[in-house]
Write an enzyme that holds these catalytic residues in place. Sequence first.
Site, short mmCIF file in Angstrom:
data_model
loop_
_atom_site.label_atom_id
_atom_site.label_comp_id
_atom_site.label_asym_id
_atom_site.label_seq_id
_atom_site.Cartn_x
_atom_site.Cartn_y
_atom_site.Cartn_z
CG HIS A 71 -0.49 0.37 2.40
ND1 HIS A 71 -0.48 -0.77 3.54
CD2 HIS A 71 0.14 1.17 3.13
CE1 HIS A 71 0.41 -0.16 4.42
NE2 HIS A 71 0.57 1.05 4.39
CG ASP A 115 0.04 -4.11 2.65
OD1 ASP A 115 0.62 -3.57 1.66
OD2 ASP A 115 -0.35 -3.36 3.82
CB SER A 214 2.60 2.02 6.33
OG SER A 214 1.19 2.11 7.02
N GLY A 215 5.14 -0.23 6.20
CA GLY A 215 5.94 -0.70 5.54
C GLY A 215 7.14 -1.10 6.23
#
Length: 258
Positions: A71, A115, A214-215
């Site tokens: 994402h 994801d 995120s990530g």
Amino acid sequence: MSLTMELLILVLLPVAFLLPHGSQAGEIIGGQEAQPHSRPYMAYLEIQHRWKKYICGGFLVSENFVLTAAHCKGDKITVYLGAHNIKQEEQSQQKISVRRWIPHPQFSRATHNNDIMLLQLEERAKLNRWVDSIALPPASERVNPGAVCSIAGWGSTSTESASTPAKLQEVDVVVMQDAACPRRPNGPYHDYNSSTMMCVGDPKMGKDSWEGDSGGPLVCGKTAQGVVSWGPPTPPGVYTRVSTFIPWIQATMRRLQP
Ligand SMILES: *[C@@H]1O[C@H](CO)[C@@H](O)[C@H](O)[C@H]1NC(C)=O
């Protein structure tokens, strides 16, 4: 609501909801500044998507590949390695653009399933004491519930610059049973998938809920077992289960290696 906004809110809300009354802003839910360069695999991703700019975390898995969340895809991604204070031009930093991004072909924006994304760097990173890769787990390895792992990141997006830390922050989190993220139809975890996701963060320990970016990696021992992915405003949060994707990661890296 756009996905970017959702993500921004996912990252920011735990701070707003869980800050105990009377605590200092500097003590945000147990997060603390990492010892500079103690996590040489950490990558800071600057993402340009249409007219918006936002940031994600990632981690170096070889000289020219960074792993992050699918994402975090954008029109242009720049990777910073070797950073501690991201708002300064440190000697240790290497700024490298991304040649190709390869989100998992079955990634679903609707359910966040699969994801995970590989970024092939334009040039190889120079490995040294500030920049190094992190090991991935063996395929299908499962982390035992109760294991204490850690996450790190530089906070959320630039639109909240006042609350975005310049220096890398880290926090310990506990791996939960899959049952702690129950797939009830109207509950926050209805899209939880135990084969591709991990349930992480003890709801009783508000201080462990800081989401990081995120990530970014969920690090257990010396291994990157998870990727920060999604979650409701309170813990546990949901991470991509890296061990499920080892065959895809290896095949993709082999295919793109010159
Ligand atoms: C979980 O994800 C895998 C891999 O994408 C998929 O094959 C499976 O159908 C999913 N399970 C559920 C219950 O959605």
